[in-house]
Design a protein around this motif. Structure first.
Motif, PDB file in Angstrom:
ATOM      1  N   UNK A   1      11.514 -20.756   3.440  1.00 22.56           N
ATOM      2  CA  UNK A   1      10.150 -21.258   3.642  1.00 22.56           C
ATOM      3  C   UNK A   1      10.054 -22.779   3.586  1.00 22.56           C
ATOM      4  N   UNK A   2      10.816 -23.423   2.706  1.00 27.84           N
ATOM      5  CA  UNK A   2      10.734 -24.881   2.624  1.00 27.84           C
ATOM      6  C   UNK A   2      11.125 -25.521   3.947  1.00 27.84           C
ATOM      7  N   UNK A   3      12.223 -25.053   4.517  1.00 30.98           N
ATOM      8  CA  UNK A   3      12.685 -25.566   5.815  1.00 30.98           C
ATOM      9  C   UNK A   3      11.640 -25.332   6.900  1.00 30.98           C
ATOM     10  N   UNK A   4      11.091 -24.107   6.944  1.00 28.07           N
ATOM     11  CA  UNK A   4      10.089 -23.773   7.956  1.00 28.07           C
ATOM     12  C   UNK A   4       8.858 -24.649   7.828  1.00 28.07           C
ATOM     13  N   UNK A   5       8.413 -24.857   6.599  1.00 32.36           N
ATOM     14  CA  UNK A   5       7.176 -25.611   6.387  1.00 32.36           C
ATOM     15  C   UNK A   5       7.352 -27.099   6.680  1.00 32.36           C
ATOM     16  N   UNK A   6       8.553 -27.625   6.477  1.00 33.95           N
ATOM     17  CA  UNK A   6       8.817 -29.008   6.902  1.00 33.95           C
ATOM     18  C   UNK A   6       8.734 -29.096   8.426  1.00 33.95           C
TER      19      UNK A   6
ATOM     20  N   UNK B   1      17.795 -19.695  15.267  1.00 32.92           N
ATOM     21  CA  UNK B   1      18.763 -18.942  16.055  1.00 32.92           C
ATOM     22  C   UNK B   1      18.349 -17.498  16.232  1.00 32.92           C
ATOM     23  N   UNK B   2      17.825 -16.899  15.169  1.00 35.06           N
ATOM     24  CA  UNK B   2      17.485 -15.490  15.135  1.00 35.06           C
ATOM     25  C   UNK B   2      16.091 -15.269  15.714  1.00 35.06           C
ATOM     26  N   UNK B   3      15.941 -14.471  16.783  1.00 41.07           N
ATOM     27  CA  UNK B   3      14.607 -14.211  17.329  1.00 41.07           C
ATOM     28  C   UNK B   3      13.682 -13.503  16.346  1.00 41.07           C
ATOM     29  N   UNK B   4      14.234 -12.737  15.411  1.00 43.83           N
ATOM     30  CA  UNK B   4      13.383 -12.114  14.393  1.00 43.83           C
ATOM     31  C   UNK B   4      12.833 -13.147  13.414  1.00 43.83           C
ATOM     32  N   UNK B   5      13.564 -14.240  13.238  1.00 45.67           N
ATOM     33  CA  UNK B   5      13.026 -15.321  12.411  1.00 45.67           C
ATOM     34  C   UNK B   5      11.881 -16.009  13.145  1.00 45.67           C
ATOM     35  N   UNK B   6      11.991 -16.124  14.473  1.00 45.90           N
ATOM     36  CA  UNK B   6      10.892 -16.674  15.260  1.00 45.90           C
ATOM     37  C   UNK B   6       9.647 -15.801  15.121  1.00 45.90           C
ATOM     38  N   UNK B   7       9.841 -14.503  15.189  1.00 49.08           N
ATOM     39  CA  UNK B   7       8.729 -13.555  15.026  1.00 49.08           C
ATOM     40  C   UNK B   7       8.112 -13.687  13.636  1.00 49.08           C
ATOM     41  N   UNK B   8       8.944 -13.804  12.607  1.00 50.11           N
ATOM     42  CA  UNK B   8       8.456 -13.967  11.244  1.00 50.11           C
ATOM     43  C   UNK B   8       7.618 -15.238  11.112  1.00 50.11           C
ATOM     44  N   UNK B   9       8.105 -16.346  11.654  1.00 46.71           N
ATOM     45  CA  UNK B   9       7.372 -17.610  11.563  1.00 46.71           C
ATOM     46  C   UNK B   9       6.030 -17.502  12.268  1.00 46.71           C
ATOM     47  N   UNK B  10       6.024 -16.925  13.474  1.00 42.34           N
ATOM     48  CA  UNK B  10       4.776 -16.792  14.232  1.00 42.34           C
ATOM     49  C   UNK B  10       3.757 -15.951  13.477  1.00 42.34           C
ATOM     50  N   UNK B  11       4.207 -14.839  12.935  1.00 42.60           N
ATOM     51  CA  UNK B  11       3.285 -13.919  12.265  1.00 42.60           C
ATOM     52  C   UNK B  11       2.857 -14.418  10.891  1.00 42.60           C
ATOM     53  N   UNK B  12       3.675 -15.258  10.265  1.00 39.39           N
ATOM     54  CA  UNK B  12       3.387 -15.738   8.915  1.00 39.39           C
ATOM     55  C   UNK B  12       2.574 -17.024   8.906  1.00 39.39           C
ATOM     56  N   UNK B  13       2.872 -17.929   9.843  1.00 40.25           N
ATOM     57  CA  UNK B  13       2.309 -19.270   9.773  1.00 40.25           C
ATOM     58  C   UNK B  13       1.325 -19.624  10.891  1.00 40.25           C
ATOM     59  N   UNK B  14       1.475 -19.028  12.059  1.00 42.61           N
ATOM     60  CA  UNK B  14       0.666 -19.471  13.197  1.00 42.61           C
ATOM     61  C   UNK B  14      -0.646 -18.699  13.292  1.00 42.61           C
TER      62      UNK B  14
END
Length: 238
Positions: free
Chosen positions: A228-233, A26-39
């Protein structure tokens, strides 16, 4: 591949810039975090309304992540456009939820097999009955298997997608709890219905951020960066 602009006022991406699978917090800052952390090599494709979207690779597979906003009208717009204008096949909502059931606790990961709702979203389809919004089984099965491989315990079941955050009916949570609903969030039912209508796939993976009955809760910063667990799944579903 055609890279001509796609006509939507809500998404600045051009055709071909969004992967077949999109993670949607939902949060665009969470999208940014995921992109910068995992992609790997993330490229920002959207900044319209600060609803950030990125495409990169994860373990060699192309995947996108984009914010979806709060509530069913918001995710209804973004998911519809991704399915119909950008040829996306899979959308995985990852978000926070309020615990209802005694069987879930703060930081637990919940996967929404079905999404009950108090929304009128389904009225547009003029169905002669009540539609049951459900997850795509293929994504659900993959998510459960990914969780097992990561030794993450997940709770799978029925969730509530509510249009109301500040509910004037103080008994509503008790009524949903009696029906075995695990938790409450505000988007999954619309996503599941959009996917069904488009013949595409959708799944909702949630982390319990607070509990309506125990009073436990996480801070806004924890909600953004600690799931992180949710994101990594979800990332394994690319």
């Amino acid at each position: 591949m055609n890279h001509a602009p796609v006509p939507t006022p809500h998404n600045g991406a051009k055709s071909g810039e969004i992967a077949k699978t999109v993670l949607m917090p939902g949060d665009p800052l969470r999208a940014k975090f995921i992109a910068e952390t995992y992609l790997e090599n993330p490229v920002c494709f959207n900044t319209v309304r600060n609803m950030f979207g990125y495409t990169g690779t994860y373990k060699g597979k192309q995947i996108s992540v984009m914010g979806g906003g709060m509530g069913m009208p918001s995710i209804g717009i973004y998911s519809y456009e991704l399915y119909h204008f950008y040829d996306v096949d899979n959308i995985i909502r990852i978000g926070s939820a309020g615990g209802i059931s005694d069987n879930v606790h703060v930081r637990d990961v919940v996967i929404g097999m079905g999404a009950s709702t108090n929304s009128n979203f389904a009225s547009q389809y003029e169905l002669p009955g009540t539609f049951a919004p459900i997850a795509s089984y293929e994504l659900l099965e993959k998510a459960v298997n990914a969780a097992r491989s990561q030794n993450t315990n997940v709770v799978v079941g029925n969730i509530l997608s509510s249009d109301i955050f500040y509910d004037d009916n103080k008994n509503s949570s008790n009524l949903w709890k009696k029906m075995g609903v695990l938790c409450v969030e505000m988007e999954a039912a619309a996503l599941y219905m959009n996917a069904a209508r488009a013949g595409k796939n959708a799944l909702c993976i949630l982390t319990i951020s607070d509990h309506l009955y125990t009073g436990e809760s996480l801070s806004a910063e924890d909600r953004q960066v600690s799931f992180r667990e949710m994101m990594e799944i979800a990332l394994e579903l690319a």
